[in-house]
Structure formats: C-alpha cells, structure tokens
Design a protein around this motif. Structure first.
Motif, short mmCIF file in Angstrom:
data_model
loop_
_atom_site.label_atom_id
_atom_site.label_comp_id
_atom_site.label_asym_id
_atom_site.label_seq_id
_atom_site.Cartn_x
_atom_site.Cartn_y
_atom_site.Cartn_z
N PRO A 266 -2.61 7.66 33.52
CA PRO A 266 -4.05 7.38 33.45
C PRO A 266 -4.34 5.89 33.64
CG PRO A 266 -3.40 8.86 31.69
CD PRO A 266 -2.13 8.38 32.34
N ARG A 267 -5.32 5.61 34.47
CA ARG A 267 -5.66 4.22 34.77
C ARG A 267 -6.13 3.47 33.52
NH1 ARG A 267 -6.57 1.57 39.49
NH2 ARG A 267 -7.90 -0.29 39.41
N GLY A 268 -6.73 4.19 32.60
CA GLY A 268 -7.21 3.55 31.39
C GLY A 268 -6.11 2.94 30.56
N GLN A 269 -4.88 3.47 30.70
CA GLN A 269 -3.75 2.91 29.95
C GLN A 269 -3.45 1.48 30.37
OE1 GLN A 269 -2.02 4.47 27.52
NE2 GLN A 269 -3.14 6.39 27.63
N THR A 270 -3.41 1.25 31.68
CA THR A 270 -3.13 -0.11 32.16
C THR A 270 -4.32 -1.03 31.90
OG1 THR A 270 -3.90 0.56 34.37
CG2 THR A 270 -1.54 0.70 33.94
N GLU A 271 -5.52 -0.49 31.97
CA GLU A 271 -6.69 -1.33 31.69
C GLU A 271 -6.69 -1.76 30.22
OE1 GLU A 271 -9.94 1.12 32.83
OE2 GLU A 271 -9.72 0.71 34.99
N ARG B 225 3.08 -4.86 31.12
CA ARG B 225 2.34 -3.61 31.30
C ARG B 225 3.23 -2.53 31.90
NH1 ARG B 225 -1.78 -7.04 33.48
NH2 ARG B 225 -1.32 -6.24 35.57
N PHE B 226 4.05 -2.94 32.87
CA PHE B 226 4.93 -1.95 33.49
C PHE B 226 6.00 -1.50 32.51
CE2 PHE B 226 8.86 -0.90 35.77
CZ PHE B 226 8.40 0.14 36.57
N ARG B 227 6.60 -2.41 31.77
CA ARG B 227 7.71 -2.08 30.89
C ARG B 227 7.27 -1.25 29.69
NH1 ARG B 227 11.51 -6.45 27.56
NH2 ARG B 227 12.77 -4.90 26.46
N PHE B 228 6.18 -1.62 29.06
CA PHE B 228 5.81 -0.98 27.79
C PHE B 228 4.78 0.14 27.94
CE2 PHE B 228 7.04 -5.36 26.53
CZ PHE B 228 8.14 -5.03 25.75
N VAL B 229 4.04 0.16 29.03
CA VAL B 229 2.96 1.14 29.17
C VAL B 229 3.22 2.10 30.34
CG1 VAL B 229 0.48 1.47 29.55
CG2 VAL B 229 1.30 -0.46 28.18
N VAL B 230 3.42 1.56 31.53
CA VAL B 230 3.52 2.41 32.72
C VAL B 230 4.85 3.14 32.79
CG1 VAL B 230 3.49 2.44 35.25
CG2 VAL B 230 1.91 0.95 34.00
#
Length: 242
Positions: A134-139, A151-156
């Motif tokens: 979901p795009r909202g996760q990175t936002e 952001r990539f390591r912990f979320v995406v």
C-alpha cells in the motif's frame, strides 16, 4: 521384459558401482551453482524492479528491454549466446591489451549466465510485489522522517517479501532445474555426472533416475524452507498461511 528391467534395477540399486563420489560432487556443484546464481539474480531483480518503477526513462527503458528480451528467448539459446559472447569479448580485450589468453571458468560463466537470465524473472516478481505494498505505508514512513533506504528496509521490504515469496519459490525451482543446461558448457554438474556414470556402466536410465531423485530431494527441502519463510513474513496478517 518388464521382469528383466525390474531385476536389473534391483541389482544396480544395491550399489552405485563406485560412482557415488562422482554423483555427490555433481550434486554439490549443482547446489553451489544454484545458490550463487540465486544471489546474483535476486540482486539484478531488485535493481531491475527499481529501474522499472523509476520515473526516469533512462532507467526504465533499458530495464524494460532487458526483461522483454530475456523472457522471450529460450534459456538454452541465451546460455550459449552469453557464454560464447563473454569469451569472445574477453579474448578481443586481451588481444587489444596484448595480454595472455584468459579462458572463462565454466562455473563462473554458469553463475553469470543463470543469474543474468533469471534476474529478468526476479525483476518482474519484485516489481509486482513492490506495487502490492500500500502506498500509504511509504507515505507514513516518509512523514516519520525515514530516509529512502530506511523506508525500503523497514517498511517496503518486509511487506514486499510476503507478496514476492510465491514467485521467488517458483523462480528458484525453475532455476534449480535449469542448472542442468550448464553441462553443455563443460561444467560437471549432477546431470553430467549421471550421464558419465551411466555411459561407463551402460546403466544410463538408472543413473538418470538417481539424478532425478536427488533433484526431487532438493526441491522438497526447498519447499519446506519456503513454507517457513511464508509463515514468517505472514505474521500479523489476518489470513495467515496454514
């Protein structure tokens, strides 16, 4: 005739006729080739997916060309083209530099070739998985002040892996079986060992069956590992994997 075949298989099954070490060496070669090729293809897949999702056409177009060409040409043709192209380019370079002739090691050539080929498949696997997050996760991560790598390591990445694992498993299985193609460039893998043992003993069918069973054992063990990874990355998801 069927009784004779069963009897012959029963007799040969009692022993590998001294070719056990050769088969073990071939199995170890296949495993090394598969794991290193997997590492290279995953790296290329992540880079390719990032390029295809980039807003820059300079990155997006070459990645699109890469996946289109690789997925549209048979693996055997690609393996021959890449292997002999690498050797030709290296020879021309050494001649131009007036260096001694350098021959590419078949194992290194196999890793590079398989990694390059299946990197295209992993590119599409990771691209689809990243788009599923979901795009909202990175936002939200950006709003918390996380940098791009964070952001990539912990979320995406953790969420992406949940969507990518089925494709990763499928690519791994196909690539594992595709290692049998490297015997055409002179690498002594499991298939080559089985062929040599079978031709020496006139029991080619028997040793090919042994090779098939070894591949089946490896893929079965891989399935167990993949299922555990799926459970690991499905933690916290309402519809967990059973």
């Amino acid at each position: 005739m069927l009784e004779n075949l069963v009897q012959n298989l029963g007799l040969t099954a009692l022993s590998l006729q001294g070719f056990g070490p050769l088969l073990l060496e071939g199995t170890w070669m296949t495993l090394k080739l598969s794991v290193l090729s997997l590492a290279l293809s995953v790296l290329l897949g992540l880079l390719g997916a990032s390029a295809k999702l980039s807003h820059l056409a300079l990155l997006r177009l070459p990645a699109q060309l890469y996946t289109t060409l690789i997925r549209g040409v048979p693996d055997l043709v690609l393996m021959l083209l890449i292997f002999y192209s690498l050797q030709t380019w290296l020879t021309e370079f050494t001649d131009a530099m007036d260096w001694d002739y350098i021959e590419i090691n078949p194992f290194n050539a196999g890793v590079i070739t398989l990694g390059f080929i299946y990197g295209a498949y992993f590119t599409e696997t990771f691209r689809g998985a990243i788009l599923s997050v979901p795009r909202g996760q990175t936002e939200a991560a950006t709003a918390f002040g996380l940098k791009r790598w964070q952001r990539f390591r912990f979320v995406v990445f953790p969420q992406m892996m949940r969507f990518a694992l089925p494709g990763i498993g499928n690519n791994w299985m196909v690539m594992l079986k595709a290692t049998a193609l490297v015997s055409i460039i002179g690498l002594a893998d499991l298939v080559k060992a089985a062929q040599d043992a079978g031709k020496s003993t006139y029991q080619l069918f028997y040793f090919l069956v042994i090779a098939a069973l070894i591949y089946l054992a490896i893929t079965s063990a891989s399935n167990v590992i993949l299922r555990r990874l799926e459970r690991r990355y499905a933690l916290g998801v309402r519809e967990n994997i059973r």
